[in-house]
Motif scaffolding. Sequence first.
Motif, PDB file in Angstrom:
ATOM      1  N   UNK A 146       8.504  28.080 -32.472  1.00 38.33           N
ATOM      2  CA  UNK A 146       8.511  29.212 -32.061  1.00 38.33           C
ATOM      3  C   UNK A 146       9.698  30.062 -32.242  1.00 38.33           C
ATOM      4  N   UNK A 147      10.942  29.415 -31.941  1.00 38.44           N
ATOM      5  CA  UNK A 147      12.242  29.839 -32.226  1.00 38.44           C
ATOM      6  C   UNK A 147      12.327  30.645 -33.498  1.00 38.44           C
ATOM      7  N   UNK A 148      11.926  29.657 -34.622  1.00 39.12           N
ATOM      8  CA  UNK A 148      11.823  29.922 -35.997  1.00 39.12           C
ATOM      9  C   UNK A 148      10.974  31.062 -36.386  1.00 39.12           C
ATOM     10  N   UNK A 149       9.695  30.797 -36.026  1.00 35.93           N
ATOM     11  CA  UNK A 149       8.489  31.624 -36.321  1.00 35.93           C
ATOM     12  C   UNK A 149       8.563  32.964 -35.554  1.00 35.93           C
ATOM     13  N   UNK A 150       8.628  32.927 -34.367  1.00 38.18           N
ATOM     14  CA  UNK A 150       8.504  33.946 -33.433  1.00 38.18           C
ATOM     15  C   UNK A 150       9.731  34.737 -33.275  1.00 38.18           C
ATOM     16  N   UNK A 151      10.910  34.296 -32.981  1.00 37.85           N
ATOM     17  CA  UNK A 151      12.030  34.739 -32.867  1.00 37.85           C
ATOM     18  C   UNK A 151      13.079  35.031 -33.858  1.00 37.85           C
ATOM     19  N   UNK A 176      13.023  24.418 -39.941  1.00 43.98           N
ATOM     20  CA  UNK A 176      13.782  25.491 -40.633  1.00 43.98           C
ATOM     21  C   UNK A 176      14.834  26.142 -39.703  1.00 43.98           C
ATOM     22  N   UNK A 177      15.312  25.392 -38.914  1.00 46.80           N
ATOM     23  CA  UNK A 177      16.561  26.042 -38.246  1.00 46.80           C
ATOM     24  C   UNK A 177      17.786  25.219 -38.517  1.00 46.80           C
ATOM     25  N   UNK A 178      18.979  25.596 -38.949  1.00 47.79           N
ATOM     26  CA  UNK A 178      20.086  24.905 -39.103  1.00 47.79           C
ATOM     27  C   UNK A 178      20.874  24.683 -37.690  1.00 47.79           C
TER      28      UNK A 178
END
Length: 235
Positions: A146-151, A176-178
């Motif tokens: 959710x951090x990547x897709x929503x925020x 998908x987050x560095x």
Amino acid sequence: MRGRFGAVKRWYGKRRRFVRYTLLALVVGAVLLTGGTVASVAWIRGDAEGHLYSEADVPDAPVALVLGTKVDADGTPSPFLAARLEIARRLFDGGKVRAILVSGDNMNADYNEPAAMRRWLVDRGVPARKVVLDHAGFDTYDSCARAEQIFGVTHATVVTQSFHLPRAVALCRRLGIDANGVGDETAKRYAQTWRVSSSREHGACLKAALDLVSGRDPAHLGRRETGIDDALRSG
């Protein structure tokens, strides 16, 4: 007694093949489960290697992602959660992050991890506009996805306890987050809770690997939210 033994013997004689196949299946299942768990732990640790830092050495990132855990009945973060929040507060005060995403469980109106996390941070001087809430971080996979897709988070410092950190960082990176991570060690003083939680990581790593292989969506998605964008733009 002899009659009962004879009855068991007759029962086994009629079902010998079934019993043997059942026992074989249980043994094979246990071996596969053990092997899968070992492989998952190695995979998780390999993905996280080189991305676990001390608080002093972690590279700057736009966002700190703080993963939720137990909140007491009165709304006070548990010692484990407070320790995570304290690291995030220091990272923010030190200029190592510019916004904080608090992600946790809001299973019902009476239990709200993100609200408790935000309140704790704001009470200690973090501006409210810099703290963004994710109410559907039901587990580590969901929080990272959710951090990547929503925020829209693409670069973050993950904050949790050190035993949990490799799994959290590996999941974020695979999704998908560095991501780099900082782990808390102060909660080790709660020795029994630390020991029990640490022992669960092996099974949690297997679940994480299965989640990644399946590519499942988080339990709740919803629309794109701009909270992190707004927090990063604000002065």
